[in-house]
Design a protein around this motif. Structure first.
Motif, PDB file in Angstrom:
ATOM      1  N   LYS A   1      -1.462   9.152   2.989  1.00  0.00           N
ATOM      2  CA  LYS A   1      -1.873   8.727   1.777  1.00  0.00           C
ATOM      3  C   LYS A   1      -2.627   9.766   0.908  1.00  0.00           C
ATOM      4  O   LYS A   1      -2.548   9.946  -0.211  1.00  0.00           O
ATOM      5  CB  LYS A   1      -3.076   7.700   2.105  1.00  0.00           C
TER       6      LYS A   1
ATOM      7  N   GLY B   1       0.693  -1.235  -0.041  1.00  0.00           N
ATOM      8  CA  GLY B   1       0.102   0.058   0.006  1.00  0.00           C
ATOM      9  C   GLY B   1       0.918   1.417   0.029  1.00  0.00           C
ATOM     10  O   GLY B   1       0.693   2.112   0.943  1.00  0.00           O
ATOM     11  N   ASN B   2       1.545   1.339  -0.832  1.00  0.00           N
ATOM     12  CA  ASN B   2       2.536   2.590  -1.053  1.00  0.00           C
ATOM     13  C   ASN B   2       1.837   3.468  -2.301  1.00  0.00           C
ATOM     14  O   ASN B   2       1.640   2.956  -3.381  1.00  0.00           O
ATOM     15  CB  ASN B   2       4.063   2.171  -1.529  1.00  0.00           C
ATOM     16  N   PRO B   3       1.481   4.827  -1.951  1.00  0.00           N
ATOM     17  CA  PRO B   3       0.670   5.657  -2.775  1.00  0.00           C
ATOM     18  C   PRO B   3       1.679   5.623  -4.258  1.00  0.00           C
ATOM     19  O   PRO B   3       2.901   5.816  -3.899  1.00  0.00           O
ATOM     20  CB  PRO B   3       0.786   6.940  -2.110  1.00  0.00           C
ATOM     21  N   SER B   4       0.869   5.595  -4.997  1.00  0.00           N
ATOM     22  CA  SER B   4       1.580   5.559  -6.398  1.00  0.00           C
ATOM     23  C   SER B   4       1.574   6.804  -7.175  1.00  0.00           C
ATOM     24  O   SER B   4       1.991   7.225  -8.358  1.00  0.00           O
ATOM     25  CB  SER B   4       0.779   4.681  -7.348  1.00  0.00           C
ATOM     26  N   VAL B   5       0.730   8.003  -6.430  1.00  0.00           N
ATOM     27  CA  VAL B   5       0.872   9.343  -7.287  1.00  0.00           C
ATOM     28  C   VAL B   5       1.653  10.223  -6.438  1.00  0.00           C
ATOM     29  O   VAL B   5       1.840  10.095  -5.218  1.00  0.00           O
ATOM     30  CB  VAL B   5      -0.700  10.022  -7.333  1.00  0.00           C
ATOM     31  N   PRO B   6       2.450  11.453  -7.242  1.00  0.00           N
ATOM     32  CA  PRO B   6       3.099  12.154  -6.226  1.00  0.00           C
ATOM     33  C   PRO B   6       2.421  13.260  -5.342  1.00  0.00           C
ATOM     34  O   PRO B   6       1.211  13.376  -5.418  1.00  0.00           O
ATOM     35  CB  PRO B   6       3.599  13.073  -7.690  1.00  0.00           C
ATOM     36  N   THR B   7       3.175  13.524  -4.513  1.00  0.00           N
ATOM     37  CA  THR B   7       2.706  14.858  -3.613  1.00  0.00           C
ATOM     38  C   THR B   7       2.382  15.817  -4.601  1.00  0.00           C
ATOM     39  O   THR B   7       2.807  15.947  -5.785  1.00  0.00           O
ATOM     40  CB  THR B   7       3.730  14.932  -2.436  1.00  0.00           C
TER      41      THR B   7
ATOM     42  N   SER C   1       0.713  11.367  -0.295  1.00  0.00           N
ATOM     43  CA  SER C   1       1.515  10.675  -0.693  1.00  0.00           C
ATOM     44  C   SER C   1       2.964  10.911  -0.019  1.00  0.00           C
ATOM     45  O   SER C   1       3.912  11.009  -0.575  1.00  0.00           O
ATOM     46  CB  SER C   1       1.930  10.749  -2.118  1.00  0.00           C
ATOM     47  N   LEU C   2       2.968  10.925   1.386  1.00  0.00           N
ATOM     48  CA  LEU C   2       4.299  11.209   2.069  1.00  0.00           C
ATOM     49  C   LEU C   2       4.555  10.054   3.008  1.00  0.00           C
ATOM     50  O   LEU C   2       4.677  10.465   4.308  1.00  0.00           O
ATOM     51  CB  LEU C   2       3.671  12.526   2.875  1.00  0.00           C
TER      52      LEU C   2
END
Lengths: 395, 395
Positions: free
Chosen positions: B245, B41-47, B248-249
């Motif tokens: 989430k 569950g690692n966010p795939s979109v940038p901050t 994304s950090l």
């Protein structure tokens, strides 16, 4: 239900905090020039320009998804390697990345290290004067902290008392050199003698005794002072470090635990620290700070002001008549209280209330009859405060 | 001595980790195209760009001594106020800065919240399916975690079992909505019923039962879904949040605990959390992240891909024949294993080894017979994986 244990604690402010709050209140009431605040250990010099630039470069250049993604549980490999290489280069050790566990400052490092090697029913020994937060760090693990009384003449180790107290319940010995609050540094002779006693006791008891070394002031050592790297002298050792003081980053919570490769279960202790984090909810330091530290690993802020302040203050105080063990590093010293009865609490409050001279009584550091001066302040403030120390000497 | 408790644990890798490591090894051996990794569950979109700019601005503009100095124990006042104001604006609450405790992500928030309101001999209840790290979070406090079995038809709360299990030893109830691993969101009806039972049980037992709400997926809720703010419905509540989430950090360890102003001892719980930090060595999140979050408090990354992926996958899987409770948010879903015997572990390993299709068996989440798909991945990967899910359906 609401925890009675932590609830009771909230009413009880630390003595350091009480003096700090008094200083702030007095400054608000009578103006900042009425206060000479020597109560806290917040670095007074800026971090380096290259650290600032490293932060900017990393944020600008990095792929944000990778940069801000989860760190591996045991820390960023490149950061761990940079730390290991630096320690090896500087101190002739042979750490690998696998022996390094990046932490949220020295507090994180100590809490993990203590949990690794001490638990319920066991004892952790430390030496007065000592940093009072060792109490919760140790009691949080279920172990008990016992304090070897100070050697007031040198603030080196009181070995006679230490040998008496080092019984078979002792799982770990915790030292802090360069020392907060005394400003002294343990000599090679001290460390060698400590290592030799620990080795003897290990044999006698048939179990390991770990040496945990709290070293956030490692880079603040004054000219000509002998400053040995304790882990070089004793195999079962864990070095705890923070970049808070060397790079003036206390708010950024970045430090590490370095396990001596020759220690018992050396390869297990870092993975164990990873497990410990799951129970405390601690986890890694930030990815950003890990990457930034790696780029400036051998740098420090310009720390020269601390030595300048130490010399100025030491000379002035001894000239006035104060008895002071000469500081060898850090930004602290611990003079004896001059008053007849030697009650540091009374003397410190009187100096605070009558002169705005804010120091901290030694009782918190289990060092009664003494007071701590934090001289991480502008040199000008020290110059102005010297006449006040002169007045306070006559209390 | 080296802790046997943590030492034993180091050998035992989590199942999620085993699948993740398998995926990495297969990619290294057979190439990245041979692996469809739905295991983490690692966010795939940038901050956001403005978060990146905030970091740069703060580092460039700030006085480094102040910027990187120690945060107050209970967090930066301006950050606490920004968080409180945002929650009040969005959810009609009346938090003040004093009710907010910034933490190192949700892990930090949960560990502090649980320690505030549960201890030795007490029980914390949670609901399957649940995030397995709740186990160490709770057992680290000395309390015991008990798990209410899942309502497999809806993944809402199994109230019959809950009422049976909610006895007088229960000090706290821990919910996670939007939910990892099921992807569902508790409805207003669910939260109202939960609050009403808790209120009744409090009266019956004569002591408070705290509701701890784990909400890192709060901002990832799909169109038209009812997503109530649980603290609005129950006074004795502590909301635990992470920006991992939404912005994304995950590597930057920034979140908070928000104490309901109407809770018992509401004004004490944040100071208590400050005390708890001393025992775990946790301390504040970094000063830099606190200041940065404050500037983008109501922003999120572009989270739309997660809903797009959810729809694509849900439609494809149900068409194939999988039984899936439709996800309402997050980037997870939890289909039923199609095989005869329903052994998720067996099915997941077969899909991993034969097809490179990496999911995680539900047993870890106390949800046997199911598997978790993390769809925080490029949409293209899902499109390519659909034929594999079709093959795996026939296992």
């Amino acid at each position: 239900m609401v925890s009675e244990f932590y609830k009771e604690m909230t009413g009880k402010e630390s003595v350091i905090r009480q003096f700090f709050d008094f200083a702030r209140a007095r400054a608000a009431e009578k103006g900042p020039d009425s206060v000479f605040n020597f109560s806290i250990g917040n670095p007074s010099v800026p971090t380096t320009d290259s650290f600032t630039q490293a932060l900017i470069d990393i944020v600008k250049e990095g792929d944000p998804v990778k940069l801000h993604g989860y760190s591996p549980t045991l820390g960023q490999d490149s950061t761990k390697k940079a730390i290991a290489d630096s320690l090896n280069r500087r101190f002739g050790m042979n750490y690998t990345a696998a022996h390094i566990f990046p932490t949220s400052g020295a507090a994180g490092a100590l809490s993990h290290a203590i949990r690794c090697v001490a638990g319920k029913g066991e004892v952790v020994l430390t030496f007065a004067p000592f940093f009072p937060e060792y109490n919760p760090y140790v009691s949080g693990t279920g172990a008990t902290l016992k304090v070897v009384p100070a050697d007031y003449d040198t603030f080196q180790i009181n070995f006679e008392k230490f040998e008496e107290m080092c019984d078979e319940k002792v799982a770990a010995v915790l030292i802090n050199s360069p020392n907060n609050p005394s400003g002294i540094v343990y000599t090679t002779e001290t460390i060698e003698k400590l290592a030799s006693i620990l080795t003897k006791k290990q044999e006698e008891f048939g179990h390991e005794i770990f040496l945990i070394t709290d070293e956030p002031y490692r880079e603040i050592v004054f000219e000509g002072v002998d400053s040995p790297f304790p882990s070089k002298f004793y195999d079962n050792s864990i070095c705890c470090y923070s970049f808070s003081k060397s790079l003036s980053l206390p708010g950024e919570r970045i430090g590490y635990m370095a396990v001596n490769p020759a220690a018992k279960d050396a390869d297990l202790l870092v993975p164990m620290a990873g497990q410990i984090s799951r129970f405390t909810g601690h986890n890694c330091p930030t990815a950003l700070m890990q990457f930034a530290i790696e780029r400036v690993i051998d740098e420090t802020s310009d720390l020269s002001i601390y030595e300048k302040n130490a010399n100025l203050l030491y000379e002035a105080l001894t000239k006035i008549g104060y008895k002071v063990v000469k500081p060898m590093g850090t930004f602290y010293m611990m003079p004896r209280v001059p008053s007849e009865n030697g009650d540091a609490n009374e003397w410190c409050w009187k100096a605070a209330r009558e002169l705005g001279l804010i120091t901290v009584p030694g009782d918190s550091f289990q060092c009664p009859g003494h007071f701590r001066i934090s001289y991480c302040v502008p040199t000008e403030m020290i110059e102005k405060a010297i006449p006040l120390f002169e007045q306070a000497y006559k209390f």
